[in-house]
Scaffold this motif. Structure first.
Motif, short mmCIF file in Angstrom:
data_model
loop_
_atom_site.label_atom_id
_atom_site.label_comp_id
_atom_site.label_asym_id
_atom_site.label_seq_id
_atom_site.Cartn_x
_atom_site.Cartn_y
_atom_site.Cartn_z
N VAL A 44 21.91 -39.21 -19.03
CA VAL A 44 23.19 -39.13 -18.32
C VAL A 44 24.24 -38.80 -19.37
CG1 VAL A 44 24.89 -40.35 -16.93
CG2 VAL A 44 22.45 -40.76 -16.56
N ARG A 45 24.77 -37.60 -19.30
CA ARG A 45 25.60 -37.07 -20.38
C ARG A 45 27.09 -37.26 -20.16
NH1 ARG A 45 22.85 -34.17 -24.01
NH2 ARG A 45 20.68 -33.65 -23.55
N SER A 46 27.51 -37.54 -18.94
CA SER A 46 28.93 -37.70 -18.68
C SER A 46 29.10 -38.53 -17.42
CB SER A 46 29.61 -36.33 -18.51
OG SER A 46 31.01 -36.45 -18.41
N VAL A 47 30.20 -39.30 -17.34
CA VAL A 47 30.49 -40.08 -16.14
C VAL A 47 32.01 -40.13 -15.97
CG1 VAL A 47 30.36 -42.26 -17.42
CG2 VAL A 47 30.15 -42.26 -14.94
N LEU A 48 32.47 -39.88 -14.74
CA LEU A 48 33.88 -39.89 -14.39
C LEU A 48 34.09 -40.69 -13.12
CD1 LEU A 48 35.37 -36.27 -14.77
CD2 LEU A 48 35.69 -38.22 -16.28
N ARG A 49 35.32 -41.14 -12.89
CA ARG A 49 35.71 -41.73 -11.62
C ARG A 49 36.78 -40.84 -11.00
NH1 ARG A 49 40.29 -46.13 -11.36
NH2 ARG A 49 40.92 -44.56 -9.84
N HIS A 50 36.96 -40.97 -9.68
CA HIS A 50 37.99 -40.21 -8.99
C HIS A 50 39.37 -40.71 -9.44
CE1 HIS A 50 40.51 -38.77 -5.66
NE2 HIS A 50 39.55 -37.88 -5.43
N PRO A 51 40.35 -39.81 -9.56
CA PRO A 51 41.67 -40.25 -10.04
C PRO A 51 42.33 -41.34 -9.21
CG PRO A 51 41.50 -37.86 -10.15
CD PRO A 51 40.28 -38.35 -9.43
N SER A 52 42.01 -41.41 -7.90
CA SER A 52 42.66 -42.42 -7.06
C SER A 52 41.70 -43.38 -6.40
CB SER A 52 43.51 -41.73 -5.97
OG SER A 52 42.69 -40.95 -5.11
N ASN A 53 40.42 -43.26 -6.67
CA ASN A 53 39.43 -44.14 -6.03
C ASN A 53 38.40 -44.54 -7.07
OD1 ASN A 53 37.34 -45.34 -4.57
ND2 ASN A 53 37.65 -44.02 -2.80
N SER A 54 38.47 -45.78 -7.50
CA SER A 54 37.59 -46.23 -8.58
C SER A 54 36.13 -46.31 -8.17
CB SER A 54 38.05 -47.60 -9.09
OG SER A 54 37.97 -48.56 -8.05
N ASN A 55 35.84 -46.29 -6.88
CA ASN A 55 34.46 -46.37 -6.44
C ASN A 55 33.78 -45.02 -6.34
OD1 ASN A 55 33.82 -49.12 -6.17
ND2 ASN A 55 35.06 -49.26 -4.33
N TRP A 56 34.55 -43.94 -6.38
CA TRP A 56 33.96 -42.61 -6.35
C TRP A 56 33.63 -42.21 -7.78
CZ3 TRP A 56 36.51 -38.77 -2.38
CH2 TRP A 56 36.34 -39.29 -1.09
N LEU A 57 32.33 -42.10 -8.05
CA LEU A 57 31.84 -41.79 -9.38
C LEU A 57 31.14 -40.44 -9.39
CD1 LEU A 57 30.32 -45.20 -10.52
CD2 LEU A 57 32.63 -44.34 -10.94
N TYR A 58 31.17 -39.80 -10.57
CA TYR A 58 30.53 -38.51 -10.78
C TYR A 58 29.74 -38.58 -12.08
CZ TYR A 58 34.30 -37.53 -7.52
OH TYR A 58 35.16 -37.59 -6.45
N ALA A 59 28.45 -38.30 -12.02
CA ALA A 59 27.59 -38.39 -13.20
C ALA A 59 27.05 -37.01 -13.53
CB ALA A 59 26.44 -39.37 -12.95
N GLY A 60 27.28 -36.55 -14.76
CA GLY A 60 26.68 -35.32 -15.25
C GLY A 60 25.40 -35.65 -15.98
N THR A 61 24.29 -35.12 -15.51
CA THR A 61 22.97 -35.45 -16.05
C THR A 61 22.26 -34.21 -16.57
OG1 THR A 61 21.58 -35.12 -14.09
CG2 THR A 61 22.88 -37.15 -14.19
N GLU A 62 21.07 -34.42 -17.07
CA GLU A 62 20.25 -33.32 -17.56
C GLU A 62 19.83 -32.38 -16.44
OE1 GLU A 62 18.26 -31.78 -21.15
OE2 GLU A 62 19.82 -33.24 -20.78
N VAL A 63 19.93 -32.83 -15.18
CA VAL A 63 19.50 -32.00 -14.06
C VAL A 63 20.60 -31.85 -13.01
CG1 VAL A 63 17.04 -32.41 -14.38
CG2 VAL A 63 18.37 -34.01 -13.00
#
Length: 1015
Positions: free
Chosen positions: A748-767
């Protein structure tokens, strides 16, 4: 011959020729040769005189001669060459690469390794299969996907559409003259149906694979084989997944099961393949462990020769003859269609050998030997006239420029054995069977001339040497074409075919719309690139290899990138120019001009992390062996200081990830190659205090996310093909929860949250990219945009646009839908106090209510999932078991729903009164131990009570059996409750509880037995 001597390749360059900036393109359109001459830095005298030119360049005449041979250039080139290329060429004089590049550890492999340092052989394929299974489950499930605002079809490719990336394989369809395939080393297979004018990926399944060879069954153009795994010992080499086959012209692909790397390491790196010219079932594969043969179209393989093999060819005129190029100056030849091979040594002690047959002459073959390990400027051409059994020396073009182990390719005109092209740093052509050579490309003039570092040369379909003389070239800059190979000049007759060929390998990217709209990104092979806010064309900022990137969030005239090993550079004019600013970082790359000074120790990762403080654009943090911070990074000469020393005893435990809390510059998190994680809460101090956290994997830390609304909420992402690569803490690192869940078992190379919603997550992975709408409880993905490719970084271009930075497919952007009101954040400061069968839970309300008022809180105590709801702190949770230890969490509720749970409280154990002493009263209750009398002072009251009762200190509680409703209580008794009321309370210290039995004597107000209990 002087013309040959000046092209000699020194063993001083190796892979870092292109690390040093030689393999890049200028910002915007490259100046023509005439324009370059007009900008010459030398006088006519300085160009003519070696002594004068050496003095101008501040090198010795001997170094000047070595430079000319090493870089395949002359005095005129040195006078007109763009400054950035000149400086890097000069730098290579002082920093030769090792003679054995295999000793260099692969940085990507380090990120993919487990705790033991082992990369799972089938890890990538397994991850791809897990991703596919997730897509299948999503297709079968009812209801909308939880994509955290991402429109599945909303991704837009940002390019680069004009630069390309490393291409090691090209295949031309034999009859469909405009159809081509190109194999990228981390962007999969691409197809063009218009002669290379545009490209599209053939299959997202292949998107993350390193393609090294593409071959076609001569009798069936629908049957194509793709070899994977770049085994040429370059630092960023990608391990492969064996061999794949398509039976429908490249539309779909499947792995040949016998080549799954899980079955053996010989399939990690399949460097080249060959198909028998008249029997498509006979295949040869040159691998990192030897040469393998199949007679059933790839079903079963047999090793037919040992030793690392880098090239293999069947004689197109006679399939009984085959040759293999080894890594030790040897050629292997076969006269029985590859059933067995005999070695022939061309140059003892040499290295990589490239081979090719002359299709027009059955017995003629050529070989190019990288002999730089034998002498400093050696590259030899050999020929065989008996199919490979015997070889003769032809010439020494010395064209490999010190990196023949990395780029070395050979083409023989299929219509005449006299016409040859060889490729290394540049391209050279011979029309007399290799006796003499003419340089036909100029690397520093790309794209007017082919990009540097050539890997494959392929004839166009229908090539006949007269009316059709079109040739394709694959190099570190993508695909190039010569419409007439006999008419090209150094900067004429060439066409870059990279429109839409989005195979650039980015390591990092940054940009902000409000700052000006530019995006900067660091790439492998192609340096640091800039996107200006529109289209798909990019321009170069800085050469060599790039890495991490940063952009000033208020003014993107300030753009930051790095050369390898933390050689940080800065542009102050929006990317027009850039210069090194890392002098003072003594652990950075060692070089006076384009490193961190002559005192550098190169004690950092190949691609080392650096970030701008999100709270202060003047503050930069950079990771080597130590953490370095500059508080004046925009100054003309920034100053640097160590704010965290070496982690543990291991000097190679370099820093691999850094994060600063948005809103509090004192909170800094740092991760290391070995999985060590540290944080400080006084990071602005000259000597911050660091705390190491525990409970996390011992794999390379790839990224942190500190929640901007709750700094105790921290995410850590790890490398390795493992099933626990994403972790969350809600209490500032005291405890951790594995939220990897259904994510594929990949880095898992990167992880972000939505600017206004802490429960919305985005994970950048190898695939690819994965999303969660519940803080990592569940995950989803799509098959669009950056699908099935390594996403090395995610960042917000503004509050609605998300950018995915990929290592093999360029950059993508998508607009993320509004999150609307969100659930509240997590309460903090949760404490628990035990009672009798109960716990009182106190807490501090969350910092964020999610945009909607909090209307309730819920306390949950475990084990047993006991809960209670209240409007404020504290909340009493009852019905618990005395003697059981409980921890409790609290979550907040608003109109959207329940928010995430807080960190767990302290552990508490409820308890009731325990019997310390028991007494039997006298008939009249005269028990001296109890010190009570039967004097009547008040009437008895009847209770239907369940034990136990409670009294405060100094009070006595009495309970009647109900037999004597008129009985009197003892003197100084406190009555609790009303008649008939149930009481369930606990005794406190100093209290006594008297239990009346039903066996009363007839004495009013006296009991026959009394039990005295103490807390």
């Amino acid at each position: 011959m002087k013309g040959l001597q000046k092209t000699g390749a020194a063993a001083l360059a190796g892979l870092v020729l292109y690390l040093c900036g030689c393999a890049t393109i200028e910002p915007g359109v490259r100046p023509s040769g005439q324009e370059l001459q007009a900008k010459a830095r030398c006088s006519a005298e300085e160009e003519r005189s070696d002594a004068a030119l050496a003095a101008l360049l501040k090198i010795s005449p001997a170094q000047l001669e070595r430079l000319r041979r090493q870089r395949a250039i002359d005095n005129h080139d040195l006078c007109v060459m763009p400054e950035r290329y000149l400086q890097r060429a000069l730098a290579r004089l002082d920093n030769p690469k090792p003679d054995h590049p295999g000793e260099w550890a692969s940085f990507r492999a380090l990120q993919e390794a487990d705790e033991r340092g082992v990369v799972r052989p089938d890890g990538l394929l397994r991850g791809i299969a897990q991703r596919r299974a997730m897509l299948d489950r999503q297709a079968d499930a009812a209801g909308p996907l939880e994509l955290a605002g991402i429109n599945a079809a909303g991704w837009t490719a940002l390019g680069p559409g004009n630069i390309g990336g490393r291409v090691r394989a090209i295949l031309a369809h034999p009859t469909l003259t405009n159809k081509l395939w190109a194999g990228s080393v981390s962007g999969g297979i691409w197809v063009s149906t218009d002669g290379g004018a545009s490209w599209s990926p053939v299959n997202d399944f292949m998107g993350n694979l390193s393609i090294t060879s593409l071959v076609m069954d001569p009798s069936d153009a629908n049957k194509i084989y793709a070899a994977t795994g770049e085994g040429f010992y370059n630092i960023d080499a990608k391990r492969g997944a064996g061999i794949f086959r398509s039976t429908d012209g490249g539309a779909t692909w499947s792995q040949l099961s016998g080549t799954n790397p899980a079955s053996g390491s010989q399939w990690y790196y399949v460097n080249r393949m060959a198909v028998h010219p008249s029997n498509g079932n006979i295949l040869l594969a040159a691998t990192g462990s030897g040469t393998y043969r199949s007679t059933d179209g790839g079903g079963v393989w047999t090793q037919v020769a040992s030793g690392r093999a880098l090239d293999v060819r069947f004689n197109p005129s006679d399939g009984n003859n085959a040759i293999v190029g080894r890594d030790n100056g040897q050629v292997l030849y076969s006269t029985n269609a590859g059933t067995s091979f005999t070695p022939v040594t061309l140059v003892s002690g040499a290295a990589r050998v490239e081979v090719a047959y002359a299709a027009s002459t059955a017995s003629t073959a050529y070989a190019v030997v990288n002999a730089e390990s034998v002498c400093s400027s050696c590259a030899y051409v050999y020929t065989s006239t008996d199919g490979g059994a015997n070889w003769s020396y032809v010439s020494s073009p010395n064209h490999l420029s010190g990196q023949g182990w990395y780029n070395n390719t050979l083409w023989v005109d299929p219509t005449t054995p006299a016409h040859l092209i060889i490729g290394g740093l540049d391209l050279w052509r011979s029309t007399n069977s290799g006796a003499s050579w003419t340089k036909i490309s100029q690397w520093y003039s790309a794209p007017s001339s082919p990009h540097a570092d050539h890997h494959t040369i392929v004839s166009a379909a229908g090539y006949n040497g007269s009316s059709n003389r079109k040739i394709y070239f694959g190099n570190d800059g993508g695909v190039y074409q010569a419409a007439d190979i006999t008419a090209v000049g150094l900067t004429s007759g060439w066409t870059a075919l990279n429109n839409g060929l989005g195979v650039t390998q980015f390591y990092g990217g940054a940009g902000r719309a409000a700052a000006g709209g530019r995006i900067v990104g660091g790439t492998q092979d192609n340096g640091d690139l800039k996107w200006s806010g529109a289209g798909t064309n990019w321009s170069a900022i800085y050469g060599g290899d790039g890495g991490y990137s940063a952009a000033d969030s208020a003014d993107d005239n300030y753009l930051y990138g790095e050369y390898v090993y933390l050689a940080i550079h800065r542009s102050t004019n929006g990317g027009a120019t850039a210069s090194i600013i890392c002098n003072g970082i003594t652990e950075g790359y060692q070089h006076a001009s384009w490193g961190c000074g002559t005192g550098g120790t190169t004690a950092a990762n190949f691609i080392a992390p650096f970030i701008l403080d999100p709270n202060n654009n003047n503050r930069m943090l950079a990771g080597a062996k130590s953490l370095w911070i500059s508080d004046n990074v925009k100054a003309s000469t920034p100053s640097w200081a160590i704010r965290k020393g070496v982690a543990g005893a291991g000097s190679s435990y370099y820093i691999s990830a850094i994060a600063v809390a948005e809103g509090n510059p004192d909170i800094i998190w740092v991760g290391h190659n070995n999985g060590s994680v540290y944080y400080t809460t006084n990071g602005s101090a000259a000597s911050p205090t660091w705390t190491q956290v525990t409970g996390l994997p011992l794999r390379m830390v790839l990224r942190f996310l500190i929640d901007k609304d709750d700094h105790n909420r921290v995410y850590v992402a790890f490398g390795g093909y493992s099933a626990s690569n994403l972790w969350r803490s809600t209490n500032g690192g005291s405890t951790w929860t594995d939220i990897h869940g259904a994510l594929p078992s990949v880095p898992v190379r990167s992880v972000l949250r939505h600017p206004s919603n802490s429960n919305w997550l985005y994970a950048g992975t190898e695939v690819g990219v994965f999303t969660s709408e519940n803080g990592g409880g569940t995950w989803a993905t799509t098959n669009d945009g950056p699908a099935n490719v390594s996403v090395d970084e995610l960042f917000w271009y503004d509050n609605t646009r998300l950018v995915a930075v990929t290592h093999g497919r360029g950059l993508f952007m998508t607009t993320v839908g509004s999150a609307g009101p969100a659930v509240p954040g997590a309460p903090t400061g949760v404490t628990a106090s035990a009672g009798n069968t109960s716990v009182s839970v106190g807490f501090t309300p969350p910092a964020s209510d999610g945009g909607a008022a909090i209307d309730n809180y819920r306390a949950n105590c475990n084990p047993g999932s006991h809960n209670a709801i209240g409007a404020a702190s504290p909340i009493l949770v009852t019905g618990l078991g005395n003697g059981t230890a409980y921890t409790c969490t609290v979550e907040a509720h608003n109109s959207v729903g329940w928010g995430p749970p807080s960190a767990a409280s302290n552990s508490v154990t409820p308890s009731g009164p325990t019997v310390q002493r028991a007494y039997v009263s006298a008939a009249n209750g005269n028990d001296g131990n109890v010190n009570s009398s039967c004097q009547v002072s008040a009437p008895c009251r009847t209770f239907a009570a369940a034990l136990p009762l409670v009294a405060t200190g100094g009070e006595v509680l009495a309970m009647s059996s109900g037999d004597y409703g008129t009985a009197n209580l003892l003197r100084s008794v406190a009555l609790v409750g009303a008649p008939g009321q149930a009481v369930s309370l606990t005794a406190s210290s100093g209290a006594a509880i008297l239990f009346y039995s039903t066996d009363y004597d007839e004495l009013i107000g006296c009991c026959s037995r009394v039990a005295v209990l103490y807390d």
